[in-house]
Write a protein that holds these residues in place. Structure first.
Motif, PDB file in Angstrom:
ATOM      1  N   PHE A   1       0.783  -1.238   0.000  1.00  0.00           N
ATOM      2  CA  PHE A   1       0.000   0.000   0.000  1.00  0.00           C
ATOM      3  C   PHE A   1       0.819   1.294   0.000  1.00  0.00           C
ATOM      4  N   VAL A   2       2.060   1.258   0.430  1.00  0.00           N
ATOM      5  CA  VAL A   2       2.861   2.486   0.484  1.00  0.00           C
ATOM      6  C   VAL A   2       3.437   2.768  -0.896  1.00  0.00           C
ATOM      7  N   TRP A   3       3.411   4.033  -1.321  1.00  0.00           N
ATOM      8  CA  TRP A   3       3.710   4.415  -2.698  1.00  0.00           C
ATOM      9  C   TRP A   3       5.125   4.057  -3.132  1.00  0.00           C
ATOM     10  N   SER A   4       6.140   4.373  -2.331  1.00  0.00           N
ATOM     11  CA  SER A   4       7.511   4.176  -2.799  1.00  0.00           C
ATOM     12  C   SER A   4       8.457   3.912  -1.639  1.00  0.00           C
ATOM     13  N   ASP A   5       9.690   3.622  -1.987  1.00  0.00           N
ATOM     14  CA  ASP A   5      10.710   3.381  -0.966  1.00  0.00           C
ATOM     15  C   ASP A   5      10.974   4.627  -0.127  1.00  0.00           C
ATOM     16  N   VAL A   6      10.750   5.796  -0.694  1.00  0.00           N
ATOM     17  CA  VAL A   6      10.961   7.039   0.058  1.00  0.00           C
ATOM     18  C   VAL A   6      10.055   7.061   1.291  1.00  0.00           C
ATOM     19  N   GLU A   7       8.765   6.794   1.072  1.00  0.00           N
ATOM     20  CA  GLU A   7       7.814   6.777   2.189  1.00  0.00           C
ATOM     21  C   GLU A   7       8.088   5.604   3.128  1.00  0.00           C
ATOM     22  N   ARG A   8       8.433   4.453   2.549  1.00  0.00           N
ATOM     23  CA  ARG A   8       8.703   3.282   3.386  1.00  0.00           C
ATOM     24  C   ARG A   8       9.891   3.517   4.316  1.00  0.00           C
ATOM     25  N   GLU A   9      10.940   4.122   3.797  1.00  0.00           N
ATOM     26  CA  GLU A   9      12.114   4.395   4.621  1.00  0.00           C
ATOM     27  C   GLU A   9      11.800   5.416   5.713  1.00  0.00           C
ATOM     28  N   ALA A  10      10.996   6.410   5.367  1.00  0.00           N
ATOM     29  CA  ALA A  10      10.604   7.407   6.372  1.00  0.00           C
ATOM     30  C   ALA A  10       9.784   6.760   7.491  1.00  0.00           C
ATOM     31  N   LEU A  11       8.871   5.878   7.110  1.00  0.00           N
ATOM     32  CA  LEU A  11       8.059   5.192   8.110  1.00  0.00           C
ATOM     33  C   LEU A  11       8.922   4.298   8.987  1.00  0.00           C
ATOM     34  N   LYS A  12       9.880   3.632   8.378  1.00  0.00           N
ATOM     35  CA  LYS A  12      10.766   2.758   9.142  1.00  0.00           C
ATOM     36  C   LYS A  12      11.627   3.560  10.111  1.00  0.00           C
ATOM     37  N   LYS A  13      12.087   4.709   9.664  1.00  0.00           N
ATOM     38  CA  LYS A  13      12.999   5.528  10.469  1.00  0.00           C
ATOM     39  C   LYS A  13      12.276   6.320  11.551  1.00  0.00           C
ATOM     40  N   TYR A  14      11.111   6.879  11.190  1.00  0.00           N
ATOM     41  CA  TYR A  14      10.448   7.809  12.104  1.00  0.00           C
ATOM     42  C   TYR A  14       9.080   7.339  12.612  1.00  0.00           C
ATOM     43  N   GLY A  15       8.529   6.294  12.024  1.00  0.00           N
ATOM     44  CA  GLY A  15       7.132   5.954  12.273  1.00  0.00           C
ATOM     45  C   GLY A  15       6.772   5.736  13.729  1.00  0.00           C
TER      46      GLY A  15
ATOM     47  N   ASP B 152      14.752  15.510  13.697  1.00  0.00           N
ATOM     48  CA  ASP B 152      15.021  16.505  12.664  1.00  0.00           C
ATOM     49  C   ASP B 152      13.708  17.004  12.076  1.00  0.00           C
ATOM     50  N   ALA B 153      13.817  17.963  11.160  1.00  0.00           N
ATOM     51  CA  ALA B 153      12.642  18.621  10.589  1.00  0.00           C
ATOM     52  C   ALA B 153      11.915  17.767   9.556  1.00  0.00           C
ATOM     53  N   GLU B 154      12.445  16.599   9.226  1.00  0.00           N
ATOM     54  CA  GLU B 154      11.803  15.719   8.251  1.00  0.00           C
ATOM     55  C   GLU B 154      10.901  14.677   8.902  1.00  0.00           C
ATOM     56  N   ALA B 155      11.028  14.477  10.188  1.00  0.00           N
ATOM     57  CA  ALA B 155      10.367  13.355  10.866  1.00  0.00           C
ATOM     58  C   ALA B 155       8.853  13.383  10.722  1.00  0.00           C
ATOM     59  N   TYR B 156       8.249  14.570  10.813  1.00  0.00           N
ATOM     60  CA  TYR B 156       6.795  14.683  10.818  1.00  0.00           C
ATOM     61  C   TYR B 156       6.154  14.121   9.559  1.00  0.00           C
ATOM     62  N   LYS B 157       6.916  14.086   8.451  1.00  0.00           N
ATOM     63  CA  LYS B 157       6.336  13.643   7.180  1.00  0.00           C
ATOM     64  C   LYS B 157       5.887  12.190   7.233  1.00  0.00           C
ATOM     65  N   ALA B 158       6.541  11.387   8.046  1.00  0.00           N
ATOM     66  CA  ALA B 158       6.151   9.982   8.169  1.00  0.00           C
ATOM     67  C   ALA B 158       4.728   9.868   8.710  1.00  0.00           C
ATOM     68  N   GLU B 159       4.424  10.620   9.752  1.00  0.00           N
ATOM     69  CA  GLU B 159       3.076  10.565  10.337  1.00  0.00           C
ATOM     70  C   GLU B 159       2.050  11.192   9.399  1.00  0.00           C
TER      71      GLU B 159
ATOM     72  N   ILE C  38       8.361   6.706  16.450  1.00  0.00           N
ATOM     73  CA  ILE C  38       8.562   7.941  17.216  1.00  0.00           C
ATOM     74  C   ILE C  38       7.396   8.906  17.002  1.00  0.00           C
ATOM     75  N   THR C  39       7.072   9.166  15.740  1.00  0.00           N
ATOM     76  CA  THR C  39       6.050  10.176  15.454  1.00  0.00           C
ATOM     77  C   THR C  39       4.650   9.681  15.792  1.00  0.00           C
TER      78      THR C  39
END
Length: 685
Positions: free
Chosen positions: A433-447, A510-517, A449-450
């Motif tokens: 269901f997740v669009w790409s590796d970019v979103e998957r990596e963000a979810l793995k890294k920050y999910g 960091d300032a990118e973390a919120y994008k995962a949530e 926590i956020t």
């Protein structure tokens, strides 16, 4: 309502690989076995209670008796959900435990699944979708089972024959039009008559309920009002509407007496005089049913910020009542996670800054935020409306004036979120269901926590933010209040997740973390949570409506800038967020409007917002999601078995320790609870 949130995680975070039939598991040595059972659309997990062994004996004994009290009210919640739940549960249990036929037969296996669903939902209606279950076994098979049972073991009414019992109970189980939906929250119909729950007696209408409580409130205190109707059933006797209060000596007395008995034992082990006074005031409330006493208890409870052990016990949440007045019985028992609480302390210490910088109109902001306390807790026992499906965060009390004058207490339940997270690893959802590796990596890294941080912000600040205008009555939004209140708290959390202040405070790396949530929330609200709804149905449950409302509103209002879009790849639909900064601005704009609706009590605007964005489902997309999800063999809903809490005694009968046993399976636990904690008669008319 301003309290327990159902998990805000997406199905990705809540689903786990399909497990064995039922796994009794092992004690937590080495790798902990989180998955217990899977059936229908449900998966049963277990949670660990880290740190329990390090508590003092006195704290453990306090937790033990509070935990016993948490289990004593189980029958209350079953009966509140529908007046036939207890007789049906007991009938099914009798058949299940005495059946002499082939237990591998498809008809019997279907009955077993039905019983497991009744246990999970505390009744015959889906715990989330509210619709009545469709049995997978036939009336003929069920009748043959009943004929083999000793009739004295069946929950017959006094003087009732088996044939009369069958005639009464079969339509409730097998006719989809009878008691079809547990709670109806919208539509052009009488919401009380259309709902199958047991908060109102037969024949009581919505108009009669509103008239009764309007008359009761007339001339009464509007500055510190009691929560009218919170702890009673409204019935019609000899043509007159009367309240039957849930208290010792009143309705549900047999169970409440047991709760009180365990609370009285708990008083002895209170950590301090403040906690002792809290428990004693709760006992007084149960004994009298006086809602002013409940307010006094709530004030004592919210002002206790020093005790390590804490609990919720009582008639708290009003999601199950179409009019948002009458509360379900629930309980949680917990102790503080001191290390993780450092995070929520930072949030609560800065509560005024968040309130001052909120994007809502100044008229609706609190000039001085009072008594905001927040902590991360470890759950030790779940009961009532919090079991087996449980919240991941709690914010109480619900009374607006207590929150205004005394503050609120918020918790994030981290051992539950950890269990969800551990059980979800490697389940294939992300790849589907997740669009790409970019979103998957963000979810793995920050999910993780956020997700926890969003819960912190939702509970600690979101529910406690804003204020009603002086002439706005609490509950003015009626059936839409729960959805809009959850939306308000969610939006508050979402808006601030993207604020640089969180980086400054060290709450995100960091300032990118919120994008995962943000991505997870929008994907869930627009698409993946649809797996929780049957094909052809719309959204009913308040938290699901809230999430769809936010996501759909943001999608529609961000179209001009292509903030969010649906993309197709290999015939599959995906959600993509193109501009996270603009999405945050949209969250702020919607937060301002929802707060205005809340503060002014604008029922018409609130209804329109929910009905336009939170209810209707794109059936084509829905069908696609269901088909894709089915291939993963995942269960969209999760619940938990509790650990078994046992006293260890010496030869003199003195308690020397309290230990936890994690080996009990789902069926074993449910049957034990029905045997050991079943105090109410089958019919509580």
């Amino acid at each position: 309502m301003r309290n327990t949130i159902v998990s805000l995680m997406t199905a990705m975070a809540l689903t786990a690989c399909a497990g064995p039939k039922e796994n009794k598991g092992q004690a937590p040595q080495g790798d902990f076995n989180y998955v217990v059972d899977q059936f229908a659309d449900l998966q049963i997990l277990r949670y660990q209670v880290p740190g329990f062994e390090s508590l003092s004996l006195k704290q453990k004994q306090l937790l033990y008796h509070l935990s016993q009290a948490a289990l004593m009210g189980r029958d209350i919640f079953f009966d509140q959900n529908c007046r036939y739940n207890l007789p049906i549960r007991r009938t099914l249990e009798t058949i299940y435990t005495t059946y002499k036929g082939n237990r591998e037969d498809a008809q019997f296996k279907a009955l077993e699944t039905y019983l497991k669903r009744v246990w999970f939902s505390s009744g015959i209606h889906h715990h989330y979708a509210e619709d009545k279950f469709v049995p997978g076994f036939t009336p003929e098979f069920f009748k043959s089972c009943l004929e083999q049972v000793d009739v004295t073991n069946l929950p017959l009414r006094e003087g009732q024959t088996l044939e009369q019992f069958v005639a009464e109970i079969f339509p409730v189980i097998f006719d989809p039009s009878v008691l079809a939906k547990r709670t109806v929250q919208s539509g052009d119909q009488d919401l009380i008559l259309a709902s199958a729950n047991n908060y109102y007696g037969g024949g009581v209408t919505e108009k009669e309920v509103e008239g009764f409580y309007t008359a009761m409130k007339a001339g009464k205190d509007t500055i510190t009002p009691i929560s009218y109707g919170l702890n009673s059933r409204l019935v019609k006797e000899n043509g007159k509407i009367v309240e039957k209060v849930w208290k010792v000596g009143g309705l549900y007395s047999a169970a409440i007496e047991q709760i009180v008995g365990e609370l009285q034992k708990a008083v002895v082990f209170a950590e301090n005089d403040t906690q002792k006074a809290i428990i004693e005031k709760l006992i007084e409330y149960y004994q009298t049913g006086d809602l002013k006493t409940f307010d006094a208890y709530s004030i004592l409870w919210v002002e206790d910020t020093t005790s390590d052990v804490d609990f919720v016990n009582g008639f708290i949440e009003t999601y199950g009542d179409p009019l948002g007045m009458k509360a379900s019985w629930e309980s949680t028992v917990n102790f503080i996670n001191k290390e993780a609480t450092k995070r929520t302390k930072i949030i609560s210490d800065n509560a005024q800054w968040f309130e001052d910088h909120s994007p809502v109109d100044k008229r609706f902001k609190k000039e001085k935020v009072k008594g905001v306390s927040a902590k991360v807790i470890t759950i030790a026992m779940l009961g009532g409306d919090c079991y087996p499906a449980t919240p991941i965060g709690i914010n109480l009390p619900n009374a607006d004036w207590i929150r205004r004058d005394h503050g609120s207490k918020s918790v994030t339940i981290e051992n539950i979120t950890e269990a969800y997270d551990k059980a979800s690893q490697g389940n294939g959802f992300s790849e589907e269901f997740v669009w790409s590796d970019v979103e998957r990596e963000a979810l793995k890294k920050y999910g993780f926590i956020t997700d926890n941080l969003h819960t912190d912000l939702h509970e600690c600040l979101g529910h406690g933010s804003g204020k009603l205008l002086p002439d706005t009555e609490s509950g003015a939004l009626k059936a839409y209040d729960s959805t809009l209140e959850e939306a308000r708290a969610d939006l508050f959390g979402l808006y601030y997740l993207g604020d640089p202040k969180l980086v400054e405070l060290g709450l995100v790396p960091d300032a990118e973390a919120y994008k995962a949530e943000y991505y997870k929330y929008i994907m869930n609200g627009l698409m993946t949570q649809l797996v929780r709804i049957e094909a052809g149905k719309n959204v009913e449950e308040a938290h699901m409506r809230n999430r769809q409302l936010i996501a759909q509103w943001a999608y529609e209002n961000g179209k001009a800038d292509n903030v969010i879009e649906y993309k197709k790849r290999d015939g599959k639909t995906y959600v993509v967020v193109n501009d996270y900064e603009k999405l945050r601005n949209l969250f702020g704009t919607l937060l301002a409007e929802v707060q205005r609706i809340k503060s002014e009590g604008d029922f018409a605007a609130g209804k329109k917002l929910v009905e336009d964005y939170g209810v209707k489902v794109d059936q084509i997309l829905h069908d696609e999601v269901l088909a894709r999800y089915a291939k993963l063999n995942l269960a969209p809903y999760k619940g938990f078995v509790n650990p078994v809490m046992k006293e260890v005694k010496n030869d003199n009968g003195e308690v020397t320790d309290i230990v936890l046993d994690y080996t009990e399976g789902y069926t074993d636990q449910m049957l034990r609870y029905s045997n050991d904690y079943s105090f109410l008669p089958s019919y509580n008319d």
